[in-house]
Design a protein around this motif. Structure first.
Motif, PDB file in Angstrom:
ATOM      1  N   ASN A 171      41.534  40.279  43.920  1.00 23.00           N
ATOM      2  CA  ASN A 171      42.068  41.286  44.891  1.00 23.00           C
ATOM      3  C   ASN A 171      41.077  41.973  45.864  1.00 23.00           C
ATOM      4  N   ASP A 172      39.660  42.043  45.048  1.00 21.68           N
ATOM      5  CA  ASP A 172      38.553  42.767  46.068  1.00 21.68           C
ATOM      6  C   ASP A 172      37.779  41.780  46.716  1.00 21.68           C
ATOM      7  N   GLU A 173      38.093  40.487  46.773  1.00 23.15           N
ATOM      8  CA  GLU A 173      37.171  39.571  47.717  1.00 23.15           C
ATOM      9  C   GLU A 173      37.662  39.326  48.977  1.00 23.15           C
ATOM     10  N   PRO A 174      36.876  39.013  49.727  1.00 28.59           N
ATOM     11  CA  PRO A 174      37.322  38.715  51.245  1.00 28.59           C
ATOM     12  C   PRO A 174      38.582  37.799  51.248  1.00 28.59           C
ATOM     13  N   GLU A 175      39.291  38.153  52.567  1.00 32.01           N
ATOM     14  CA  GLU A 175      40.426  37.286  52.772  1.00 32.01           C
ATOM     15  C   GLU A 175      40.302  35.664  52.708  1.00 32.01           C
ATOM     16  N   VAL A 176      39.103  35.315  52.983  1.00 31.09           N
ATOM     17  CA  VAL A 176      38.841  33.721  53.162  1.00 31.09           C
ATOM     18  C   VAL A 176      38.755  33.225  51.820  1.00 31.09           C
ATOM     19  N   LEU A 177      38.383  34.005  50.752  1.00 26.89           N
ATOM     20  CA  LEU A 177      38.035  33.701  49.310  1.00 26.89           C
ATOM     21  C   LEU A 177      39.491  33.668  48.631  1.00 26.89           C
ATOM     22  N   LYS A 178      40.095  34.599  49.024  1.00 27.31           N
ATOM     23  CA  LYS A 178      41.737  34.770  48.627  1.00 27.31           C
ATOM     24  C   LYS A 178      42.498  33.477  48.881  1.00 27.31           C
ATOM     25  N   ARG A 179      42.174  33.223  50.281  1.00 22.64           N
ATOM     26  CA  ARG A 179      42.991  32.195  50.726  1.00 22.64           C
ATOM     27  C   ARG A 179      42.789  30.782  49.938  1.00 22.64           C
ATOM     28  N   ASP A 180      41.257  30.755  49.889  1.00 22.61           N
ATOM     29  CA  ASP A 180      40.926  29.416  49.198  1.00 22.61           C
ATOM     30  C   ASP A 180      41.196  29.374  47.570  1.00 22.61           C
ATOM     31  N   PHE A 181      41.279  30.560  47.041  1.00 24.19           N
ATOM     32  CA  PHE A 181      41.513  30.571  45.720  1.00 24.19           C
ATOM     33  C   PHE A 181      43.063  30.242  45.525  1.00 24.19           C
TER      34      PHE A 181
END
Length: 225
Positions: A171-181
């Motif tokens: 939840n606290d990560e950048p959007e690009v990382l949330k999308r990748d996850f």
């Protein structure tokens, strides 16, 4: 939920850097403890292969655990391999005379000159469109006494559950990382699917597989009788 494949390589610099800067401390420390708990007693490999090393967080943990081993770090992404080299370079300056190789190579093309005592891989399998290319590479890299340890994500039961896992753990990560996850969760294999793969490649008698978190499974060599 059906599997939705994602790109096999992280060939975008922003994507790779976001992954390298992400906070995986809790998950990676946990998986390394599981790895340590399942190693044979007094296991001391001379050669270690890290398949899909990524930016090197897991690689650095392996490196410190086996001070006398030679290491080969493999990744198909030049960006990821460069990040791994930078991370490992800092550690190498503080350490001893180990042989360390970094190989930019697709797993489909990996043909080791000699087998490794330890074959380790974290979060690579779900990237591959043909998972049997992964298992073939593992089989090309081992000898009868090699220890194998593989960890990866598990595909959730629904899109809602995938979103819940992203909110809970990224939840606290950048959007690009949330999308990748999120995309990685949808691309991951179910533990039942992995069991079927092991049966097909006849590794089911050699490897155990178990679920260890709400999103991770591990697969590792059975104890020798």
């Amino acid at each position: 939920m059906i599997r939705i494949p994602e790109p096999e390589l992280m060939d975008d610099l922003t994507q790779a850097e976001s992954y390298a800067q992400a906070d995986f401390e809790t998950a990676h420390s946990f998986l390394i403890r599981k790895f340590q708990d399942r190693l044979p007693q007094r296991f001391s490999p001379e050669s270690v292969l890290d398949l899909g090393c990524g930016p090197g967080d897991m690689s650095s943990r392996l490196y410190t655990q086996f001070p006398n081993a030679n290491f080969t770090f493999v990744d198909g992404s030049a960006f990821m391999l460069d990040l791994c080299k930078k991370r490992m370079g800092i550690m190498v300056l503080k350490k001893r005379n180990q042989k360390i190789e970094f190989k930019k190579e697709l797993i489909q093309e990996l043909v080791p000159e000699s087998p490794y005592d330890l074959v380790f891989s974290n979060s690579l399998l779900h990237h591959l469109h043909d998972p049997f290319e992964f298992w073939a590479a593992v089989q090309r890299s081992i000898h009868p006494d090699s220890f194998i340890f593989i960890s990866d994500l598990m595909r959730p039961d629904s899109l809602n559950m995938a979103n819940h896992l992203v909110e809970r753990y990224a939840n606290d990560e950048p959007e690009v990382l949330k999308r990748d996850f999120y995309n990685s969760l949808l691309a991951a294999y179910r533990i039942e699917e992995v069991k079927e793969m092991l049966e097909v490649v006849r590794l089911d008698s050699k490897l155990n597989i178990e679920l260890v978190t709400d999103r991770h499974w591990i697969c590792y060599s059975k104890p020798r009788l």
